[in-house]
Scaffold this active site. Sequence first.
Site, PDB file in Angstrom:
ATOM      1  N   GLY A   1       0.800  -1.368   0.193  1.00 26.83           N
ATOM      2  CA  GLY A   1       0.044  -0.105  -0.086  1.00 26.83           C
ATOM      3  C   GLY A   1       0.808   1.102  -0.045  1.00 26.83           C
ATOM      4  O   GLY A   1       2.230   1.263  -0.025  1.00 26.83           O
ATOM      5  N   SER A   2       0.237   2.290   0.060  1.00 24.23           N
ATOM      6  CA  SER A   2       0.770   3.735  -0.005  1.00 24.23           C
ATOM      7  C   SER A   2       1.334   3.771   1.311  1.00 24.23           C
ATOM      8  O   SER A   2       1.280   3.022   2.581  1.00 24.23           O
ATOM      9  CB  SER A   2       0.111   4.773  -0.275  1.00 24.23           C
ATOM     10  OG  SER A   2      -0.825   4.800   0.690  1.00 24.23           O
TER      11      SER A   2
ATOM     12  N   SER B   1      -0.665   3.710   5.180  1.00 23.92           N
ATOM     13  CA  SER B   1      -1.749   2.926   5.009  1.00 23.92           C
ATOM     14  C   SER B   1      -1.874   1.702   5.960  1.00 23.92           C
ATOM     15  O   SER B   1      -2.767   0.862   6.015  1.00 23.92           O
ATOM     16  CB  SER B   1      -1.555   2.449   3.630  1.00 23.92           C
ATOM     17  OG  SER B   1      -0.612   1.681   3.583  1.00 23.92           O
ATOM     18  N   GLY B   2      -0.788   2.035   7.016  1.00 26.60           N
ATOM     19  CA  GLY B   2      -0.987   0.795   7.804  1.00 26.60           C
ATOM     20  C   GLY B   2      -0.308  -0.416   7.772  1.00 26.60           C
ATOM     21  O   GLY B   2      -0.642  -1.368   8.371  1.00 26.60           O
TER      22      GLY B   2
ATOM     23  N   ASP C   1       9.942  -5.955   6.444  1.00 29.96           N
ATOM     24  CA  ASP C   1       9.472  -4.620   6.269  1.00 29.96           C
ATOM     25  C   ASP C   1      10.073  -3.885   5.337  1.00 29.96           C
ATOM     26  O   ASP C   1      11.374  -4.225   5.140  1.00 29.96           O
ATOM     27  CB  ASP C   1       9.607  -4.082   7.700  1.00 29.96           C
ATOM     28  CG  ASP C   1       8.399  -2.880   7.423  1.00 29.96           C
ATOM     29  OD1 ASP C   1       7.483  -2.800   7.073  1.00 29.96           O
ATOM     30  OD2 ASP C   1       8.514  -2.081   8.553  1.00 29.96           O
ATOM     31  N   GLU C   2       9.578  -2.782   4.667  1.00 27.43           N
ATOM     32  CA  GLU C   2      10.297  -1.875   3.746  1.00 27.43           C
ATOM     33  C   GLU C   2      10.965  -2.703   2.826  1.00 27.43           C
ATOM     34  O   GLU C   2      11.805  -2.417   2.261  1.00 27.43           O
ATOM     35  CB  GLU C   2      11.142  -0.909   4.551  1.00 27.43           C
ATOM     36  CG  GLU C   2      10.649  -0.263   5.711  1.00 27.43           C
ATOM     37  CD  GLU C   2       9.581   1.034   5.200  1.00 27.43           C
ATOM     38  OE1 GLU C   2       9.399   1.305   3.989  1.00 27.43           O
ATOM     39  OE2 GLU C   2       9.115   1.896   6.085  1.00 27.43           O
TER      40      GLU C   2
ATOM     41  N   CYS D   1      -7.264  13.405  -6.825  1.00 30.24           N
ATOM     42  CA  CYS D   1      -6.325  14.440  -6.036  1.00 30.24           C
ATOM     43  C   CYS D   1      -4.806  14.547  -6.310  1.00 30.24           C
ATOM     44  O   CYS D   1      -4.183  15.379  -6.384  1.00 30.24           O
ATOM     45  CB  CYS D   1      -6.590  14.408  -4.519  1.00 30.24           C
ATOM     46  SG  CYS D   1      -8.229  14.783  -4.035  1.00 30.24           S
TER      47      CYS D   1
HETATM   48 ZN    ZN Z   1      -8.850  12.917  -2.942  1.00 29.01          ZN
END
Ligand code: ZN
Length: 201
Positions: A21-22, A25-26, A93-94, A185
Amino acid sequence: MFLENSINDMPRKGWIEVIAGSMFSGKTEELIRRLKRVEISKQKVEIFKPQIDTRYSEDEVVSHDANTIRSTPVSSPMNILLLANDIDVVGIDEAQFFDNGLVEVCNKLANSGIRVIVAGLDMDFQGNPFGPIPALMAIAEYVTKVHAICMRCGNLAHFSHRLSDADKLVLLGEKNEYEPLCRNCYNKAVKEQKIKKNESS
Ligand code: ZN
Protein backbone atom coordinates in the site's frame (compact mmCIF):
# COMPACT_ATOMS: atom_id res chain seq x y z
CA MET A 1 -9.33 -8.89 7.96
CA PHE A 2 -6.64 -11.43 7.11
CA LEU A 3 -6.87 -14.73 9.00
CA GLU A 4 -4.14 -17.32 9.07
CA ASN A 5 -4.58 -20.84 7.73
CA SER A 6 -5.46 -23.27 10.47
CA ILE A 7 -2.62 -25.51 11.57
CA ASN A 8 -3.36 -29.20 11.05
CA ASP A 9 -1.53 -32.52 10.91
CA MET A 10 -0.38 -32.08 7.31
CA PRO A 11 3.37 -31.73 6.76
CA ARG A 12 4.43 -28.12 7.36
CA LYS A 13 4.22 -26.02 4.21
CA GLY A 14 5.41 -22.52 3.52
CA TRP A 15 3.71 -19.68 1.72
CA ILE A 16 4.07 -15.98 0.94
CA GLU A 17 1.87 -13.10 2.13
CA VAL A 18 2.29 -9.55 0.82
CA ILE A 19 0.95 -6.45 2.59
CA ALA A 20 1.21 -3.57 0.10
CA GLY A 21 0.00 0.00 0.00
CA SER A 22 0.92 3.68 0.05
CA MET A 23 2.52 5.57 2.90
CA PHE A 24 0.32 5.94 5.99
CA SER A 25 -1.79 2.95 4.92
CA GLY A 26 -0.95 0.86 8.00
CA LYS A 27 1.29 -1.72 6.28
CA THR A 28 3.74 -2.00 9.15
CA GLU A 29 0.94 -2.07 11.74
CA GLU A 30 -0.64 -5.00 9.88
CA LEU A 31 2.75 -6.77 9.65
CA ILE A 32 3.28 -6.29 13.39
CA ARG A 33 -0.26 -7.53 14.12
CA ARG A 34 0.41 -10.79 12.24
CA LEU A 35 3.87 -11.25 13.75
CA LYS A 36 2.61 -10.74 17.30
CA ARG A 37 0.05 -13.50 16.69
CA VAL A 38 2.90 -15.72 15.51
CA GLU A 39 4.75 -15.06 18.76
CA ILE A 40 1.63 -15.92 20.76
CA SER A 41 1.38 -19.22 18.88
CA LYS A 42 4.94 -20.00 20.07
CA GLN A 43 6.34 -20.22 16.56
CA LYS A 44 9.81 -18.90 15.89
CA VAL A 45 9.83 -15.59 14.05
CA GLU A 46 12.61 -13.42 12.59
CA ILE A 47 12.05 -9.97 11.15
CA PHE A 48 14.27 -8.30 8.60
CA LYS A 49 14.44 -4.90 6.98
CA PRO A 50 16.81 -3.28 4.50
CA GLN A 51 19.78 -1.52 6.06
CA ILE A 52 18.76 1.70 4.34
CA ASP A 53 15.67 2.21 6.50
CA THR A 54 17.12 3.77 9.62
CA ARG A 55 14.42 6.38 10.13
CA TYR A 56 13.93 5.83 13.83
CA SER A 57 15.74 2.80 15.13
CA GLU A 58 18.55 0.49 14.03
CA ASP A 59 17.09 -2.83 15.14
CA GLU A 60 13.34 -2.38 15.39
CA VAL A 61 10.48 -2.33 12.92
CA VAL A 62 8.79 0.92 13.87
CA SER A 63 5.39 1.88 12.57
CA HIS A 64 4.19 5.48 12.58
CA ASP A 65 2.16 4.90 15.72
CA ALA A 66 5.26 3.65 17.56
CA ASN A 67 4.06 0.05 17.87
CA THR A 68 7.42 -1.74 17.69
CA ILE A 69 8.88 -5.19 17.19
CA ARG A 70 12.55 -6.22 17.04
CA SER A 71 14.12 -6.63 13.59
CA THR A 72 17.48 -7.23 11.97
CA PRO A 73 18.77 -4.83 9.29
CA VAL A 74 20.34 -6.67 6.33
CA SER A 75 22.23 -5.26 3.34
CA SER A 76 21.05 -7.87 0.82
CA PRO A 77 18.14 -10.35 0.48
CA MET A 78 20.64 -13.23 0.41
CA ASN A 79 21.49 -12.50 4.04
CA ILE A 80 17.89 -13.35 4.97
CA LEU A 81 18.41 -16.89 3.62
CA LEU A 82 21.53 -17.27 5.73
CA LEU A 83 19.85 -15.97 8.90
CA ALA A 84 16.50 -17.78 8.57
CA ASN A 85 17.71 -21.18 9.74
CA ASP A 86 15.32 -23.06 11.99
CA ILE A 87 12.66 -20.33 11.76
CA ASP A 88 8.90 -20.84 11.25
CA VAL A 89 7.92 -17.36 10.10
CA VAL A 90 9.97 -14.62 8.39
CA GLY A 91 8.71 -11.02 8.37
CA ILE A 92 10.19 -8.45 5.99
CA ASP A 93 9.43 -4.72 6.31
CA GLU A 94 10.11 -1.87 3.85
CA ALA A 95 10.68 -4.57 1.22
CA GLN A 96 10.50 -2.06 -1.65
CA PHE A 97 14.09 -1.01 -0.85
CA PHE A 98 15.49 -4.50 -1.49
CA ASP A 99 16.63 -5.50 -5.01
CA ASN A 100 14.77 -8.09 -7.12
CA GLY A 101 16.84 -10.85 -5.53
CA LEU A 102 14.21 -10.73 -2.78
CA VAL A 103 11.70 -12.50 -5.06
CA GLU A 104 13.86 -15.62 -5.37
CA VAL A 105 14.75 -15.49 -1.69
CA CYS A 106 11.07 -15.41 -0.66
CA ASN A 107 10.32 -18.34 -2.98
CA LYS A 108 13.20 -20.32 -1.47
CA LEU A 109 12.04 -19.59 2.07
CA ALA A 110 8.43 -20.58 1.28
CA ASN A 111 9.57 -23.71 -0.57
CA SER A 112 11.52 -24.77 2.49
CA GLY A 113 8.36 -24.58 4.62
CA ILE A 114 8.59 -21.04 6.00
CA ARG A 115 5.66 -18.62 6.18
CA VAL A 116 6.92 -15.35 4.66
CA ILE A 117 5.13 -12.06 5.38
CA VAL A 118 6.36 -9.14 3.28
CA ALA A 119 5.29 -5.51 3.75
CA GLY A 120 6.19 -2.69 1.38
CA LEU A 121 5.23 0.31 -0.74
CA ASP A 122 3.65 -0.88 -3.98
CA MET A 123 4.25 2.45 -5.80
CA ASP A 124 6.95 5.10 -5.65
CA PHE A 125 6.07 8.81 -5.41
CA GLN A 126 5.61 8.97 -9.20
CA GLY A 127 3.03 6.21 -9.17
CA ASN A 128 5.36 3.56 -10.65
CA PRO A 129 5.51 -0.02 -9.29
CA PHE A 130 8.24 -0.04 -6.65
CA GLY A 131 11.21 -2.46 -6.59
CA PRO A 132 10.45 -6.15 -6.03
CA ILE A 133 6.91 -5.56 -4.65
CA PRO A 134 5.00 -6.08 -7.95
CA ALA A 135 6.75 -9.41 -8.59
CA LEU A 136 6.19 -10.47 -4.97
CA MET A 137 2.48 -9.67 -5.31
CA ALA A 138 2.40 -11.97 -8.34
CA ILE A 139 4.05 -14.97 -6.69
CA ALA A 140 2.37 -14.62 -3.26
CA GLU A 141 -0.48 -16.85 -2.11
CA TYR A 142 -2.12 -13.93 -0.28
CA VAL A 143 -2.01 -10.24 -1.14
CA THR A 144 -3.52 -7.57 1.11
CA LYS A 145 -3.66 -4.05 -0.24
CA VAL A 146 -4.14 -1.54 2.54
CA HIS A 147 -5.21 2.07 1.97
CA ALA A 148 -4.56 5.43 3.55
CA ILE A 149 -7.07 8.28 3.65
CA CYS A 150 -6.72 11.05 1.06
CA MET A 151 -5.46 14.21 2.79
CA ARG A 152 -7.46 16.43 0.45
CA CYS A 153 -10.87 14.79 0.04
CA GLY A 154 -11.14 11.98 2.58
CA ASN A 155 -11.58 9.13 0.07
CA LEU A 156 -9.38 6.04 0.11
CA ALA A 157 -5.84 6.91 -0.98
CA HIS A 158 -3.26 4.69 -2.65
CA PHE A 159 -0.74 7.24 -3.97
CA SER A 160 2.19 8.60 -1.92
CA HIS A 161 2.52 12.16 -3.20
CA ARG A 162 5.83 13.87 -2.49
CA LEU A 163 5.51 17.46 -1.36
CA SER A 164 9.12 18.47 -2.00
CA ASP A 165 10.71 18.76 -5.44
CA ALA A 166 13.61 16.37 -4.85
CA ASP A 167 13.93 13.77 -7.62
CA LYS A 168 15.80 11.16 -5.61
CA LEU A 169 13.77 7.96 -5.60
CA VAL A 170 14.68 6.81 -2.12
CA LEU A 171 13.59 9.47 0.28
CA LEU A 172 12.88 7.98 3.66
CA GLY A 173 9.35 8.28 4.84
CA GLU A 174 8.91 11.28 7.03
CA LYS A 175 5.42 12.55 7.49
CA ASN A 176 6.18 16.04 6.24
CA GLU A 177 7.67 14.81 2.94
CA TYR A 178 4.60 12.94 1.68
CA GLU A 179 0.84 13.01 1.66
CA PRO A 180 -1.45 10.09 0.77
CA LEU A 181 -3.81 11.02 -2.07
CA CYS A 182 -6.57 9.35 -4.07
CA ARG A 183 -6.24 9.09 -7.86
CA ASN A 184 -8.16 12.32 -8.58
CA CYS A 185 -6.33 14.43 -6.03
CA TYR A 186 -2.96 12.93 -7.00
CA ASN A 187 -3.43 13.85 -10.68
CA LYS A 188 -4.53 17.34 -9.68
CA ALA A 189 -1.53 17.78 -7.37
CA VAL A 190 0.96 16.65 -10.04
CA LYS A 191 -0.57 19.10 -12.53
CA GLU A 192 -0.35 21.96 -10.01
CA GLN A 193 3.30 21.16 -9.28
CA LYS A 194 4.14 21.18 -13.00
CA ILE A 195 2.50 24.60 -13.49
CA LYS A 196 4.35 25.96 -10.44
CA LYS A 197 7.67 24.61 -11.74
CA ASN A 198 7.12 26.25 -15.18
CA GLU A 199 6.20 29.57 -13.60
CA SER A 200 9.35 29.63 -11.45
CA SER A 201 11.76 28.69 -14.29
ZN1 ZN B 1 -8.73 12.74 -2.80
